[in-house]
Scaffold this active site. Structure first.
Site, PDB file in Angstrom:
ATOM      1  NE  ARG A  47      45.577  63.539  30.465  1.00  0.00           N
ATOM      2  CZ  ARG A  47      45.101  63.960  31.616  1.00  0.00           C
ATOM      3  NH1 ARG A  47      44.741  65.215  31.752  1.00  0.00           N
ATOM      4  NH2 ARG A  47      44.969  63.144  32.623  1.00  0.00           N
ATOM      5  CG  ASP A  88      42.694  67.537  29.471  1.00  0.00           C
ATOM      6  OD1 ASP A  88      41.852  66.855  30.087  1.00  0.00           O
ATOM      7  OD2 ASP A  88      43.474  68.336  30.024  1.00  0.00           O
ATOM      8  CE  LYS A 177      35.985  36.073  32.272  1.00  0.00           C
ATOM      9  NZ  LYS A 177      37.357  35.928  31.839  1.00  0.00           N
ATOM     10  CG  HIS A 235      34.166  40.373  37.515  1.00  0.00           C
ATOM     11  ND1 HIS A 235      33.633  41.147  36.508  1.00  0.00           N
ATOM     12  CD2 HIS A 235      35.444  40.810  37.682  1.00  0.00           C
ATOM     13  CE1 HIS A 235      34.557  42.011  36.093  1.00  0.00           C
ATOM     14  NE2 HIS A 235      35.658  41.834  36.792  1.00  0.00           N
TER      15      HIS A 235
HETATM   16  C1  BG6 Z   1      39.119  42.762  36.412  1.00  0.00           C
HETATM   17  C2  BG6 Z   1      39.802  43.098  37.699  1.00  0.00           C
HETATM   18  O1  BG6 Z   1      37.842  43.298  36.388  1.00  0.00           O
HETATM   19  O2  BG6 Z   1      39.058  41.358  36.268  1.00  0.00           O
HETATM   20  C3  BG6 Z   1      41.185  42.478  37.783  1.00  0.00           C
HETATM   21  O3  BG6 Z   1      39.921  44.514  37.836  1.00  0.00           O
HETATM   22  C4  BG6 Z   1      41.116  40.991  37.497  1.00  0.00           C
HETATM   23  O4  BG6 Z   1      41.798  42.708  39.039  1.00  0.00           O
HETATM   24  C5  BG6 Z   1      40.319  40.715  36.235  1.00  0.00           C
HETATM   25  O5  BG6 Z   1      42.434  40.497  37.367  1.00  0.00           O
HETATM   26  C6  BG6 Z   1      40.079  39.227  36.047  1.00  0.00           C
HETATM   27  O6  BG6 Z   1      39.519  38.976  34.796  1.00  0.00           O
HETATM   28  P1  BG6 Z   1      39.725  37.590  34.068  1.00  0.00           P
HETATM   29  O7  BG6 Z   1      38.921  37.704  32.817  1.00  0.00           O
HETATM   30  O8  BG6 Z   1      41.196  37.412  33.840  1.00  0.00           O
HETATM   31  O9  BG6 Z   1      39.210  36.539  35.011  1.00  0.00           O
END
Ligand code: BG6
Length: 480
Positions: A47, A88, A177, A235
């Site tokens: 934006r 926007d 990772k 995750h």
């Molecule tokens: C993100 C979350 O997806 O992953 C965060 O929104 C978190 O809250 C982060 O801190 C952690 O990622 P990493 O790679 O630091 O373990």
């Protein structure tokens, strides 16, 4: 791998936190190592009103702030790739200007959407109207992809109106990772583990993602999400799927994702007594005082900053093996690890001589240090006149020592390169996301039914004591 290698990259959310911390530094690193096409043009959009030069200055400041000193170099060539178009995304008429800036789709266009999910729908419509969809365009989507199954389906439907699944790249940065990918190498590149990787030989599995950070200024977002949706839904469930899945037939997008989704669909709905939620109060981490969640937030809140879950996978391989998951903010140290606790030997030949055996345990350290430790029983040296003594000794592999040469790349370097080149193996498919949400929604509904509220824990501790009790009821101690 499929299709084209993009020579245009369009970043939505180009002035955001993720762009500054991760995307720009990753693109710079790829450029510096000659890994992206010299002709790749990068257009940023957000934006803020800025011209190309303004954005280059902005990007330079981000690189100076966030690139580790050893990765810095001359920024000039990289900055020259960058251009910028203010937009926007809720205003359809702005997309014509954006399309002009991108200048057609060229050999191929990769789009990266790192914006609020509420902007996904208007953005997709704008891209369509501006001619920025079509066969040579793929799109990467950053989380959060919704807040529950219904909103996630809504977003997925909107994206599917313009892009087929083979051109949608849903990001879960944990998959980028190196250590997470190494999990597959460990399981499927060795013959040792797979015959034992089942309920007959494994007693339980623990997955911990502990963070020392608190809200980090993400007040608006985090309080509306909480630990379950911020960390477990994506995750942790991806880690669980990689640990638990059957061997895919090859390391390619379809076979890997086929196996992961089967695990995610086999997750048993959780009973309320199998979860514990917590919220941190003021405390200390590494000797420094830190405020409580409500102080950081500045208002009352029932959002959980910690969650522990005893999960079960209802299939043949894992029947009766609990998966203990826990994650939280403001825990004593930053660590992500997977612990595989094997069963006792069926009969100890040493028992009559007084020796005790302990079951083997495999600890896979994902971050900050990457190491794999297998505990094995060994005889304590001596003449054994007072009986045989056995002790558990670690077989330790520190990846940094084993691979001192290769450059360590952050997750987004890998993911951006795969997006540009079109490899979906490390991206999440729609059916996976939906299976994840389905399980998470069930947990949240049970919390609501039971009127569950977070128990407090002191910042710098391992969460509420109820989380320890959750494991202990199953005869398990969290690995710390
Ligand atoms: C993100 C979350 O997806 O992953 C965060 O929104 C978190 O809250 C982060 O801190 C952690 O990622 P990493 O790679 O630091 O373990």
């Amino acid at each position: 791998m499929s299709g084209f290698i993009a020579d245009r990259l369009l970043l939505f959310g180009a002035t955001g936190d993720l762009a500054q911390r991760m995307l720009l530094p990753s693109l710079f690193a790829l450029d510096a190592d000659g890994l992206i096409d010299p002709n790749l043009q990068i257009v940023g959009t957000a934006r803020s009103e800025m011209d190309d030069q303004g954005y280059r200055n902005f990007a330079r400041a981000a690189l100076e702030k966030f690139l580790p000193p050893e990765r810095r170099g001359s920024f000039a060539t990289f900055l020259n790739r960058l251009r910028y178009q203010p937009l926007d995304a809720t205003q359809p008429e702005g997309f014509a200007g954006l399309a002009q800036k991108v200048d057609g789709v060229g050999r191929g266009l990769a789009i990266f959407l790192s914006t609020a999910p509420s902007l996904f729908e208007p953005t997709i419509a704008g891209l369509q109207a501006g001619g920025l969809t079509g066969e040579n365009v793929r799109i990467g989507l950053e989380k959060p992809l919704g807040t529950d199954l219904a909103s996630s389906c809504h977003i997925n439907d909107a994206v599917a109106r313009a892009f087929p699944e083979e051109r949608i790249f849903r990001i879960d940065h944990y998959l980028g990772k190196e250590t997470v990918q190494n999990l597959l190498a460990l399981r499927f590149g060795n013959i040792l583990f797979e015959p034992l990787w089942n309920a007959a030989h494994i007693e339980h599995i623990q997955i911990t993602v502990a963070e020392t950070v608190g809200l980090e200024g993400r007040v608006g977002f985090y309080d509306g999400a909480g630990a379950l949706r911020d960390m477990v839904q994506n995750h942790m469930l991806q880690l669980l799927a990689l640990v638990a899945m059957e061997p895919p037939v090859s390391y390619d997008a379809t076979p890997v994702r086929d196996e992961k989704v089967k695990v995610l669909r086999s997750l048993r709905p959780i009973a309320p007594e199998e979860t514990v939620i917590g919220q941190y109060t003021a405390g200390a981490i590494a000797g420094a005082a830190v405020p409580g969640y409500l102080d950081e937030l500045g208002k009352p809140s029932g959002t959980e900053t910690f969650v522990a879950i005893k999960a079960h996978i209802d299939n043949w391989r894992w029947q009766g093996v609990p998966f203990y998951l826990r994650t939280g903010k403001r825990l004593p140290r930053r660590t992500t690890e997977i612990v595989v606790q094997f069963r006792q030997v069926p009969h100890s030949i040493f028992a009559k001589r007084g020796a005790r055996t302990e079951p083997n345990r495999l600890v896979i350290g994902i971050q900050p240090a990457e190491n794999i430790t297998l505990s094995l029983m060994a005889k304590v040296p001596g003449l054994d006149r007072e009986g045989i003594r056995l002790r558990s000794v670690p077989l330790d592999i520190a990846m940094d020592d084993a691979f001192a040469g290769p450059t360590r790349r952050i997750a987004y370097e890998r993911l951006l390169l795969d997006l540009i080149e079109g490899d979906q193996t490390l991206f999440v498919r729609r059916d996976e996301v939906e299976a994840q949400w389905n399980w998470i929604d069930g947990i949240r509904a049970s919390w609501t039914d039971q009127g569950l509220t977070p128990k407090s824990y002191t910042a710098g501790s391992w969460g509420p004591s109820a989380a320890i009790a959750l494991a202990e009821r199953g005869g398990v101690t969290w690995h710390e």
